[in-house]
Design an enzyme around this catalytic site. Structure first.
Site, PDB file in Angstrom:
ATOM      1  NE  ARG A 126     -46.514 -29.079 118.715  1.00  0.00           N
ATOM      2  CZ  ARG A 126     -47.357 -30.059 118.382  1.00  0.00           C
ATOM      3  NH1 ARG A 126     -47.719 -30.945 119.284  1.00  0.00           N
ATOM      4  NH2 ARG A 126     -47.854 -30.130 117.167  1.00  0.00           N
ATOM      5  CD  GLU A 142     -45.976 -30.973 125.957  1.00  0.00           C
ATOM      6  OE1 GLU A 142     -46.741 -31.627 126.656  1.00  0.00           O
ATOM      7  OE2 GLU A 142     -45.909 -31.082 124.711  1.00  0.00           O
ATOM      8  NE  ARG A 153     -47.397 -41.511 124.768  1.00  0.00           N
ATOM      9  CZ  ARG A 153     -48.263 -40.514 124.667  1.00  0.00           C
ATOM     10  NH1 ARG A 153     -48.208 -39.508 125.514  1.00  0.00           N
ATOM     11  NH2 ARG A 153     -49.183 -40.500 123.739  1.00  0.00           N
ATOM     12  CG  HIS A 154     -43.733 -35.598 125.369  1.00  0.00           C
ATOM     13  ND1 HIS A 154     -44.260 -36.531 126.234  1.00  0.00           N
ATOM     14  CD2 HIS A 154     -44.761 -34.786 124.995  1.00  0.00           C
ATOM     15  CE1 HIS A 154     -45.556 -36.282 126.390  1.00  0.00           C
ATOM     16  NE2 HIS A 154     -45.882 -35.239 125.649  1.00  0.00           N
ATOM     17  CD  GLU A 208     -52.813 -38.227 118.244  1.00  0.00           C
ATOM     18  OE1 GLU A 208     -52.617 -37.551 119.259  1.00  0.00           O
ATOM     19  OE2 GLU A 208     -52.324 -37.923 117.130  1.00  0.00           O
ATOM     20  CB  SER A 214     -54.658 -35.246 115.439  1.00  0.00           C
ATOM     21  OG  SER A 214     -55.703 -34.811 116.245  1.00  0.00           O
ATOM     22  NE  ARG A 226     -45.739 -38.494 120.273  1.00  0.00           N
ATOM     23  CZ  ARG A 226     -46.581 -37.888 121.102  1.00  0.00           C
ATOM     24  NH1 ARG A 226     -47.876 -37.969 120.883  1.00  0.00           N
ATOM     25  NH2 ARG A 226     -46.132 -37.199 122.128  1.00  0.00           N
TER      26      ARG A 226
END
Lengths: 544, 544
Positions: free
Chosen positions: B299, B301, B307-308, B464, B467, B518
């Site tokens: 990612r 991002e 968290r990333h 979360e 998903s 995670r």
């Protein structure tokens, strides 16, 4: 400090950067010194301790290898054992007595005691110089000790194995740690205090915890942890959290820089990993005995052949070597033969289905004990003497070509009745800089003889399926080989690699890598490795 | 053709390209037609066959689900079974009798027979129109049949299950294949004739084998195989060779194009996979019932938070749905609960060691049968009514924020005594285009009501961790949703995805994805996901 205003964040960063630079300098200087006091030449216990000799170490014939995690199974009391471990602390009680804590993996620790007697030194009696020498070993050095297992006077609460201790009778230093570690084990095992990953430039050093927790050892930031990756990984807490996963995105082209994909990455440039080689070695530096990984690897090679892909799945293994690199060779050979035998037993229907579409002969495997292992020199000689005419002049110091490999496969099948075999002791010209040279051969060999390595390939039907060997585990030796290959040890990617070997002592180790898609393709006799990949990637093909 | 000079390579390529274009055009036109003759309205067997209804299909109460690979275990003769399978061939023997070959995974095939009688149609008696309808189903359509297992007059050698056959009494079309396949199963199961991967531009079509092998069906080149990826994967030979491995390098930004790493790739541009989503769906299209993968995802991002990460390990699963998407929900929920319970049993020492450094409470899990599953609407209502004041106005058509999720976690723990729970039926605004809308809700709901999906998240300690949901499996429905999300169905990456659903019939399916790092971090209550990764990658950090 509680009364003083907390320093500003910027000032703290600046101070940290300075502290790191100094720690790094100290560490570098220190690494060049002998890591602990030298063995005294007139010591009657000489030979029972010291820097490990290059020749195999001789232990008592009754000594057994027993891991600490197996101490609870069975009666170990009174046994003489050999333990390879990290010396995590040492202290002298008196001139006659030293205590050490020895750690295998995770938090498997035990107390060791060395007690000098006035009797003549023998297997069971260290001398005073030996005790002094043991107490002087730098923490996080890797040692091998012979000792007798005994009950301590009272349980050693600090150690996981608390109801036994080791009475040390021999102790050799296999890989010295520097006198000043970039991060101590105690710090590494404390909670990380700061996850800000803003780049600072400096590369080592310990940050004192700003919170006023006066009781514990200093804790460190995530940056310090990552800059001291081997110590980060040695922390029992870290070993309890995660398993090894090599990264795909890396910050520098690792092995020389050719055939590597590069890409823009925020403010910098990123590269795609060509192999997990360095990372699996970091795991050994980080205190794991054996690791394996299954991960994609990438090659930016413009080869449009049925043997090549730009992305494939690498199966990798790396392990600590106890006595000799052949442990690695035998383990990998055994694993492959086991897989080949089992896979046909379990997936006979599928294999026969594939053969009904892509005909291939059954694979000939050696009987147990009849495995074929040729040295590179023997393989080339076989090719010269019995191979096709074009290979009459192949040399012992040049790597094999694919046609040579195939011709060798045919010769081996014909002579030894097997499609699987090992070629060992590749010339150094055919291996990367991290391949360990064969010391035994170099010593006894003639001037100008070909330098060979403790590195091997494994073949199936004349095609290479595994490449492996022993790696250099001493930083100075590594730098010599890097220079010999015409690479600057300070170049990006290489410097950080060598630095890990300077940060901590790294035990002898070796391993191997397998291309999953190739091994499947050659096992099944498929015409292309693209059939074994689920979504083959070639220089021209990225879809679907 | 043997006498004629072989066409030049260039001419052959050109001809192939033209043939492909035409095949593609025919295929597209055909996909819009009904795939087989419609059910006759006055047929007394109406209700026992036809296009599958959107409501659950009703089978005989005695009917059992038995897989073909389990036919050898136990006595199946005389049983009434339900089989979901690919119809790989069909032929009429007479107006009263049709034969089909049905395939589950790999080469697990069985013969089915539909015989019409003049008696009034009933559970055991298809009508003539029903026989005609079955015989008209396009090969490689996905069907569900109810049938009685019987012994054939003589063994059916063409099928792997040769000593039984199925007397079909009901047959529904779950996913129609087009009348003209880009590559037939027979061609897909022949040896690939050409591995040249030179790009041609066109995307479908079958190449006649140039070699004069008149007996077999035509074989195809690797290019044709890859352009017809679902048929390539359905071939038993291909399923026997390889397991699913999603690629990291992809030719187009898959899910919209934001946050994707891009890089130069020979003459084109490559992207790094953001998830294996499309690829695991291709596996279901390719005839697998269930697949999972463990692979890195990327990612781009610029999020510098605990968290990333820019690279992490994705655990992914995708499965065929038999009756309802809750099968996916229950399976994933069960797997997670099983892991959470076992992991504490097996790794208690390691978990307690981690807790000694990073304190965390024990995880509360629901008793079996007491699992907490809230709809998104219920979750938002709980937040509005009992959550912090700032969430008094959260809406049912807007995704939850991280603070909302955490507040919900605290509420659920308090009310239901569990740290693990499911939130189901997310609004369509919060899910990607491939999420299947909840048909049942849409039909009965008021004008302007929030459209919800058969999609869910699973949570641990208010964060979360998974998903998942049902995916759209019909191409037209997919295009509608793609457009509704403001994406052009013809855009790169999207077009190839939709095309797979047009190439073949794809059964209902769903799945989920887990971020390994995670889930480890939140399970252990770590302050950062970077501690769970072995070499954390952030926008600023690529080393070591």
């Amino acid at each position: 400090m509680d009364e003083a205003a907390p320093p500003s964040k910027k000032a703290a960063k600046k101070a940290e950067a300075k502290a790191r630079k100094e720690a790094l300098k100290a560490q570098r200087a220190d690494a060049r010194q002998a890591p602990s006091s030298a063995v005294e030449l007139d010591d009657p216990a000489k030979g029972f301790y010291g820097q490990a000799p290059t020749t195999p170490i001789v232990f008592s014939s009754s000594a057994e290898d027993i891991s600490l995690r197996n101490f609870s199974n069975g009666n170990v009391e009174g046994k003489t054992i050999i333990l390879r471990a990290w010396l995590q602390t040492s202290r002298t009680q008196s001139a006659k007595m030293a205590f050490v804590e020895l750690r295998e993996e995770g938090n498997w620790t035990i107390q060791g005691v060395a007690t000098a007697t006035s009797e003549p030194p023998s297997r069971s009696h260290p001398s005073r110089p030996m005790v002094r020498w043991i107490a002087g070993i730098n923490p996080e050095s890797f040692v091998v000790v012979e000792s007798e297992v005994q009950r301590p006077i009272e349980p050693v609460k600090r150690c996981r194995v608390s109801n036994f201790e080791l009475r040390i009778t021999r102790c050799y230093l296999l890989a010295p740690a520097p006198a000043i570690l970039g991060m101590t084990l105690a710090a590494a095992n404390r909670p990380v205090v700061d996850f800000d990953d803003e780049a600072i430039g400096a590369k080592a050093g310990v940050k004192e915890e700003e919170e006023t927790d006066k009781k514990g050892p200093p804790a460190a930031s995530m940056l310090v942890h990552l800059d001291n990756i081997a110590m980060h990984k040695r922390a029992p807490v870290q070993q309890a959290i995660a398993e090894f996963e090599p990264p795909s995105l890396i910050g520098a082209a690792s092995e020389g820089g050719s055939n590597v994909f590069r890409m823009p990455y925020f403010a910098q440039e990123a590269f795609l990993a060509q192999s997990p080689q360095f990372y699996k070695q970091f795991e050994i530096a980080g205190g794991r005995k054996r690791v394996f990984s299954i991960a994609p690897v990438f090659r930016a090679e413009n080869s449009n052949t049925p043997r090549h892909m730009t992305e494939f799945t690498g199966l990798d293994l790396e392990m600590e070597i106890r006595n000799d690199y052949s442990e690695v060779l035998y383990l990998l050979e055994g694993v492959l033969l086991y897989i080949f035998r089992q896979v046909y037993r379990i997936f006979k229907d599928e294999i026969e289905l594939v053969r009904s579409v892509y005909p291939s002969s059954e694979i000939l495997l050696p009987e147990p004990g009849q495995e074929v292992r040729l040295t590179f020199t023997q393989a080339q000689q076989l090719l010269r003497e019995e191979g096709p005419a074009e290979f009459r002049h192949v040399r012992d110091d040049e790597d094999m070509s694919t046609p040579q490999e195939k011709a060798l496969g045919a010769l081996v099948r014909q002579k030894f009745n097997t499609d699987f075999y090992v070629v060992d002791k590749f010339p150094e010209t055919a291996r990367p800089f991290y391949a360990k040279l064969d010391d035994t051969a170099a010593e006894g060999s003639a001037e100008g003889a070909v330098k060979v390595t403790n590195a091997f390939d494994m073949f199936l039907r004349g095609q290479e399926i595994l490449s492996g060997g022993q790696r250099i585990n001493h930083p100075d030796e590594l730098e010599v080989r890097i220079r010999a290959k015409g690479i600057d040890p300070a170049s990006p990617g290489i410097d950080g690699y060598v630095q890990v070997f300077r940060q901590v002592g790294v035990p002898p180790h070796g391993g191997g890598g397998i291309g999953l898609d190739r091994i499947v393709a050659w096992y099944l006799g498929l015409p292309s490795v693209h059939l074994a990949a689920y979504y083959p990637r070639t220089p021209r093909r990225l879809l679907p």
